[in-house]
Scaffold this active site. Structure first.
Site, PDB file in Angstrom:
ATOM      1  N   ALA A 102       0.836  -1.198   0.000  1.00 42.79           N
ATOM      2  CA  ALA A 102       0.000   0.000   0.000  1.00 42.79           C
ATOM      3  C   ALA A 102       0.872   1.249   0.000  1.00 42.79           C
ATOM      4  O   ALA A 102       0.453   2.320   0.411  1.00 42.79           O
ATOM      5  CB  ALA A 102      -0.956  -0.008   1.185  1.00 42.79           C
ATOM      6  N   SER A 103       2.115   1.087  -0.442  1.00 41.02           N
ATOM      7  CA  SER A 103       3.060   2.193  -0.615  1.00 41.02           C
ATOM      8  C   SER A 103       3.177   3.046   0.633  1.00 41.02           C
ATOM      9  O   SER A 103       3.588   2.577   1.664  1.00 41.02           O
ATOM     10  CB  SER A 103       2.672   3.028  -1.837  1.00 41.02           C
ATOM     11  OG  SER A 103       2.642   2.218  -2.991  1.00 41.02           O
ATOM     12  N   HIS A 104       2.771   4.299   0.524  1.00 41.80           N
ATOM     13  CA  HIS A 104       2.967   5.269   1.602  1.00 41.80           C
ATOM     14  C   HIS A 104       1.887   5.218   2.671  1.00 41.80           C
ATOM     15  O   HIS A 104       1.973   5.921   3.666  1.00 41.80           O
ATOM     16  CB  HIS A 104       2.987   6.678   1.003  1.00 41.80           C
ATOM     17  CG  HIS A 104       1.688   7.010   0.318  1.00 41.80           C
ATOM     18  ND1 HIS A 104       1.386   6.538  -0.939  1.00 41.80           N
ATOM     19  CD2 HIS A 104       0.615   7.711   0.733  1.00 41.80           C
ATOM     20  CE1 HIS A 104       0.171   6.957  -1.278  1.00 41.80           C
ATOM     21  NE2 HIS A 104      -0.309   7.675  -0.278  1.00 41.80           N
TER      22      HIS A 104
END
Length: 183
Positions: A102-104
């Site tokens: 979910a990346s960042h």
């Protein structure tokens, strides 16, 4: 589409519960199998990689098992980077890939980022179609004789690094001479 994102836990339909992960992996797997049928390959192959989120191993197990249940061969890179999974799809001549990250977003989030056979993110229209398939939940899983295979690979990160170092505009000697410090 930047992925099917949601928070881990809760009731199905509220985020990315285990049932939601099965539904979305089933929809993607069904779609990739239908788009790959024209290639004449005996089996469809999907590459999976994930980040180090707390939920990563659980989501990975669910997604890999679901794809194998659909008759899809899975190549699991384990902890990997998004670009490495993209490179692995083309390097292994796979039919697609899924990056579990979910990346960042904060730690309670995760996502299935979906790739096509070129190692590129799927298009908006393909993403909408996959979401429609997920809503219908009309999946056909393989019988025991047609299950996919599962393989772990830990060499694709190095293959990716080697490919970068071989690019004509990467001056490896200049980088070595610069004596960079990395923290």
């Amino acid at each position: 589409i930047s992925g099917i994102r949601g928070t881990i836990g809760g009731k199905p339909g509220d985020g990315l519960s285990p049932l939601d992960n099965v539904k979305f992996a089933s929809a993607y797997g069904s779609w990739i199998a239908s788009t790959s049928s024209a290639t004449g390959k005996e089996k469809v192959t999907v590459v999976i990689g994930r980040d180090a989120r707390l939920s990563g191993q659980m989501v990975n197990n669910i997604v890999c098992g679901t794809l194998v249940g659909l008759g899809i061969n899975v190549v699991d890179l384990g902890l990997s980077t998004t670009p490495t999974v993209e490179v692995a799809v083309t390097e292994l001549n796979a039919d697609g890939g899924i990056i579990l990250t979910a990346s960042h977003n904060p730690k309670q989030w995760n996502a299935l980022k979906l790739l096509n056979h070129k190692g590129e993110f799927i298009s908006d229209s393909e993403g909408k179609y996959i979401l429609e398939l997920a809503d219908k939940e009309d999946f056909t899983y393989s019988d025991v004789n047609q299950l996919g295979t599962y393989e772990q690979r830990d060499d694709l990160l190095q293959i990716h690094i080697d490919k970068v170092l071989q690019l004509p505009y990467v001056d490896v000697e200049a980088i070595k001479k610069a004596n960079f410090s990395v923290a």
